[in-house]
Scaffold this active site. Structure first.
Site, PDB file in Angstrom:
ATOM      1  CE  LYS A   1      40.590  41.313  35.919  1.00  9.28           C
ATOM      2  NZ  LYS A   1      39.513  42.101  36.585  1.00  9.28           N
TER       3      LYS A   1
ATOM      4  CB  THR B   1      37.240  43.616  33.519  1.00  6.23           C
ATOM      5  OG1 THR B   1      38.205  42.966  32.696  1.00  6.23           O
ATOM      6  CG2 THR B   1      37.031  42.801  34.764  1.00  6.23           C
TER       7      THR B   1
END
Length: 330
Positions: free
Chosen positions: A188, A245
């Site tokens: 991620k 994020t």
């Protein structure tokens, strides 16, 4: 009282120290930086990495690893590329069967090893666990509600760790899939750089949604190839962390990508930063790991190429948009 050891006094390590103190424990927080230790001792504040947050008096800062020998559990929160050397320094002080919770999100360069592999090599006497999920340090430190994954192969030890650090506003969900928790956290960060680039280039919300969704497919392919459970990656430590994020400049990785998307070089984008965007160092290791598993990760590959200076942002975007159309589930 129980003592919890925290290794690494960056923003995230300091926030986790605050959580452990809020759970009623005495906390020993190790920092490499002498000025960070001095700030916490004198002002109850980490003025370098987490300013304007008053820390619990139960947190004791130190530059010496020896006091961590008495800890009930240790949370390792140093950047991934420094994890091995830090654990090696901890080794003489660690009691057998002490849980060590890995809280950094990355893949070791050179070896392409996950942090759990590094822990098993350096501290085979430890009980490994992984803490990962959608969480910004300041939110956690000031007590805003957060949920994360805590993965441990031994469910009883895992539950003990949940009981140690879980509070009303910091909710660990127990899992046994350490590989899935690690892959989600590492991948991620690279995808957040991609989304930041798209934002920096002004490509719009639809483009970001496509990057998140197709990036999640890349994450899942790699995780499954490494033996992870796809359901883990659909949870907090995978999809949850990815959404957070990839959607906010509070993310160091998103902010790095945004700067690159606006035309800055990597050196310009990282100049003067006190915190590390883990995705930048993870990207080349991630691509090498994916290649070893014959897993295609075109978005992550584009990010790695941009970071290495092999291609510019505009060319990388053009290459992705020119890829052949395919079945979505492939």
């Amino acid at each position: 009282m129980t003592t919890i050891g925290i290794i690494g006094a960056g923003a995230w390590g300091t926030a986790l120290a605050q959580v452990a103190a809020s759970a009623g424990h005495e906390v020993t927080l190790w920092a490499r930086e002498v000025d960070v230790v001095a700030s916490i001792r004198a002002q109850h504040e980490n003025s370098l990495f987490l300013p304007q947050v008053t820390l619990s008096p139960r947190i004791t800062a130190t530059t010496d690893l020896a006091p961590l020998a008495d800890a009930e559990a240790i949370l390792a929160v140093v950047p991934a590329q420094f994890m091995r050397v830090t654990l090696e320094a901890l080794a003489p002080h660690l009691k057998p069967a002490t849980p060590v919770v890995l809280c950094s999100k990355g893949i070791e360069q050179g070896s392409q090893k996950l942090m759990t592999d590094v822990l098993a090599e350096v501290l085979p006497q430890a009980i490994g666990a992984v803490l990962s999920g959608p969480s910004f340090a300041k939110d956690v430190a000031i007590g805003l509600p957060t949920a994360v994954t805590l993965a441990c192969a031994d469910p009883e030890v895992g539950q003990r760790l949940v009981d140690l650090i879980g509070i009303a506003t910091f909710r660990p969900y127990l899992a046994t899939d350490l590989v899935g928790a690690e892959i989600g956290g590492a991948v991620k960060n690279v995808l957040a750089i991609a989304c930041g680039m798209a934002e920096g280039r002004g490509l719009g919300e639809s483009a970001r949604a496509a990057l998140i969704t197709r990036g999640f497919a890349e994450m899942t392919r790699l995780g499954v190839a490494m033996g992870a459970d796809a359901r883990t990656l659909a949870g907090l430590c995978g999809l949850g962390d990815l959404v957070l994020t990839c959607s906010s400049k509070t993310s160091r990785n998103f902010a790095l990508g945004f700067a690159l998307g606006q035309g800055q070089t990597l050196a310009q984008a990282t100049a003067g930063k006190v915190s590390i965007a883990e995705g930048a160092s993870t990207a080349p290791a991630l691509l090498a790991l994916a290649a070893s598993k014959s897993v295609a990760m075109p978005i992550c590959e584009a990010v790695a190429a941009i970071l290495a200076g092999r291609v510019d942002v505009a060319t990388a975007i053009g290459t992705l948009l020119a890829r052949p159309f395919k079945v979505e589930t492939d």
